[in-house]
Design a protein around this motif. Structure first.
Motif, short mmCIF file in Angstrom:
data_model
loop_
_atom_site.label_atom_id
_atom_site.label_comp_id
_atom_site.label_asym_id
_atom_site.label_seq_id
_atom_site.Cartn_x
_atom_site.Cartn_y
_atom_site.Cartn_z
N ARG A 149 0.78 -1.23 0.01
CA ARG A 149 0.16 0.08 -0.12
C ARG A 149 0.98 1.15 0.02
O ARG A 149 0.56 2.39 -0.59
CB ARG A 149 -0.88 0.01 1.23
CG ARG A 149 -1.98 -1.12 1.36
CD ARG A 149 -3.26 -0.42 0.55
NE ARG A 149 -3.40 -1.66 -0.44
CZ ARG A 149 -3.84 -1.44 -1.50
NH1 ARG A 149 -4.50 -0.27 -2.21
NH2 ARG A 149 -4.10 -2.42 -2.57
N PHE A 150 1.78 1.10 0.78
CA PHE A 150 2.70 2.64 0.94
C PHE A 150 3.43 2.62 -0.55
O PHE A 150 3.42 3.84 -0.91
CB PHE A 150 4.08 1.98 2.01
CG PHE A 150 5.03 3.03 1.95
CD1 PHE A 150 4.74 4.50 2.39
CD2 PHE A 150 6.13 2.96 1.43
CE1 PHE A 150 5.62 5.30 2.45
CE2 PHE A 150 7.13 3.93 1.09
CZ PHE A 150 6.74 5.10 1.61
N TYR A 151 3.97 1.66 -1.07
CA TYR A 151 4.65 1.87 -2.29
C TYR A 151 3.37 2.43 -3.51
O TYR A 151 3.93 3.37 -4.24
CB TYR A 151 5.19 0.53 -2.95
CG TYR A 151 6.69 0.27 -2.35
CD1 TYR A 151 7.49 0.93 -3.18
CD2 TYR A 151 6.86 -0.36 -1.30
CE1 TYR A 151 9.11 0.62 -2.47
CE2 TYR A 151 8.16 -0.64 -0.82
CZ TYR A 151 9.19 -0.03 -1.32
OH TYR A 151 10.48 -0.19 -1.10
N SER A 156 1.56 7.36 -6.31
CA SER A 156 0.59 8.35 -6.64
C SER A 156 0.80 9.77 -5.96
O SER A 156 0.45 10.97 -6.74
CB SER A 156 -0.90 7.90 -6.34
OG SER A 156 -0.98 7.51 -4.88
N VAL A 157 1.41 9.90 -4.81
CA VAL A 157 1.65 11.30 -4.32
C VAL A 157 3.07 11.77 -4.32
O VAL A 157 3.41 12.90 -4.15
CB VAL A 157 1.20 11.68 -3.04
CG1 VAL A 157 -0.31 11.10 -3.03
CG2 VAL A 157 1.90 10.72 -1.94
N LEU A 162 9.83 5.58 -6.87
CA LEU A 162 10.41 4.55 -6.02
C LEU A 162 10.31 3.06 -6.72
O LEU A 162 9.17 2.98 -6.92
CB LEU A 162 9.86 4.42 -4.78
CG LEU A 162 10.30 5.27 -3.52
CD1 LEU A 162 9.76 4.73 -2.57
CD2 LEU A 162 11.47 5.42 -3.53
N PRO A 163 11.32 2.35 -7.09
CA PRO A 163 11.21 1.12 -7.69
C PRO A 163 10.67 0.18 -6.58
O PRO A 163 11.19 0.19 -5.64
CB PRO A 163 12.63 0.70 -8.23
CG PRO A 163 13.64 1.54 -7.72
CD PRO A 163 12.81 2.84 -7.00
N GLY A 230 8.96 9.34 4.86
CA GLY A 230 9.31 9.32 3.33
C GLY A 230 8.02 10.13 2.53
O GLY A 230 8.59 10.89 1.78
N LEU A 231 6.92 10.03 3.11
CA LEU A 231 5.99 10.73 2.30
C LEU A 231 6.20 12.30 2.50
O LEU A 231 6.10 12.97 1.45
CB LEU A 231 4.51 10.33 2.92
CG LEU A 231 4.05 8.92 2.38
CD1 LEU A 231 2.73 8.43 3.09
CD2 LEU A 231 3.80 8.96 0.91
#
Ligand code: UDP
Ligand code: MG
Length: 335
Positions: A149-151, A156-157, A162-163, A230-231
């Motif tokens: 979900r995080f990836y 999207s934001v 990020l690969p 990260g976000l």
């Protein structure tokens, strides 16, 4: 291939430095070295293995001292407390020497044998060779789902791509390491930084192995913090989206005001709308608080960055002379 600047003039350079952050990994060190050293002896001319002890409370540091006595290619840095894996990696990168660096975990979840492939790809000219998890069934389903979900969300934001499945296990050319060294941010999200620096990159697929000993050092709350770092370090969308919502809400309010004005002029005042008033006040107060909270979170980060504290403090060096300190980027800059 360029050589690291740090350590130039410091006698013979190893070709490769392996950086391993360790936090209470006493039982894994020997097993790791047993598998790692032969691989390195096979694929590079010379190497050093740099453990960054991230404030371990068990006998990890004693084991590292013993390992250094037995083999001088094994070095250790001990941080004064637990700064977290991201900062431990940064400390390792600052003290790495040679033409390339490999970052890997100590718990044997990252198979050392993969380094042979890393080195082969690096010799083909890739500067950022990263291992990509194909299978990570060793982690429980909830963690796997949340990671996925995080990836998705980051994709999207986030402002940086990020690969998927790429983590810290990777080989970085000296140029990429030099680039990472210039980034002194505190809310560190290494996966984002590796992607942000760019350079010629390639993935090497692998299956995550089971942890050799002990348990994961990452609780769900630590992982949540990391995800938020990260976000918020790689996306300004949470800041921007509230301006759009605010603008739309204000426009709607103006339209509504116009509607009420016309209605009052035409039909006069009717029963005062107590309920709708309370509902709308609460609704807008909620939106304001939420947006204030988001702005506050960013300001909190700005606050952390402007303090410009050192990223970490070293308590002890094993097999590293203090010369390395004089070559740290911070010292170079101030010189
Ligand atoms: N680690 C660290 N500091 C920390 C947490 C972990 O240096 O605060 C190290 C740990 O010793 C290991 C690596 O980071 O070598 C990965 O940690 P772990 O295996 O617990 O993470 P997971 O595999 O669950 O993602
Ligand atoms: Mg692990």
């Amino acid at each position: 291939m360029t050589k690291f600047e740090a350590g130039a003039g410091e006698g013979r350079q190893p070709q490769l430095t392996v950086i391993t952050p360790v936090f209470n990994e006493s039982r894994n060190i020997e097993a790791l070295l047993k598998r790692l050293v032969p691989v390195l002896e096979r694929c590079v001319a010379s190497f050093q293995i740099l453990f960054v002890d991230d404030g371990s409370t068990d006998d990890t540091l004693d084991r590292l001292r013993a390992a250094h006595c037995a083999d001088s290619r094994i070095l250790a840095l001990s941080l004064s407390r637990n700064f977290g894996k991201e900062v431990a990696i940064a400390a390792g990168l600052d003290h790495a020497r040679g033409a390339a660096a490999v970052i890997m975990d100590a718990d044997l979840q990252h198979p050392p044998e993969l380094i042979e492939t890393f080195v082969a790809r690096w010799r083909e000219g890739y500067k950022n060779v990263y291992a990509q998890r194909v299978d990570h069934a060793v982690y429980n389903p909830l963690r796997r789902l949340l990671t996925q979900r995080f990836y998705k969300l980051f994709g999207s934001v986030g402002d940086t791509r990020l690969p998927e499945g790429a983590g810290d296990f990777r080989l970085l050319d000296a140029r990429a390491v030099a680039a990472l060294r210039t980034m002194r941010e505190h809310a560190r999200f290494s996966k984002g930084l590796y992607a942000w620096i760019g350079f010629k990159s390639v993935s090497v697929p692998f299956d995550v192995e089971a942890r050799a000993h002990g348990e994961s050092k990452f609780s769900y709350s630590k992982l949540t913090h990391l995800a938020l770092d990260g976000l918020m370090s790689f996306s300004t969308l949470p800041l921007k989206v509230w301006s759009y919502i605010g603008l739309t809400t204000s426009l709607l309010a103006l339209t509504l005001a116009g509607f009420y004005l016309i209605r009052t002029l035409m039909f006069g005042v009717d029963v005062p709308g107590y309920a709708s008033l309370i509902v709308s006040i609460t609704f807008f107060a909620g939106i304001q608080l939420l947006s204030l909270g988001i702005i506050g979170a960013y300001i909190g980060r700005i606050f952390a960055e402007v303090k410009r504290r050192p990223l970490y403090l070293i308590e002890e060096r094993v097999g590293l002379d203090s010369l390395a300190a004089d070559e740290s980027p911070a010292r170079q800059r101030s010189a």
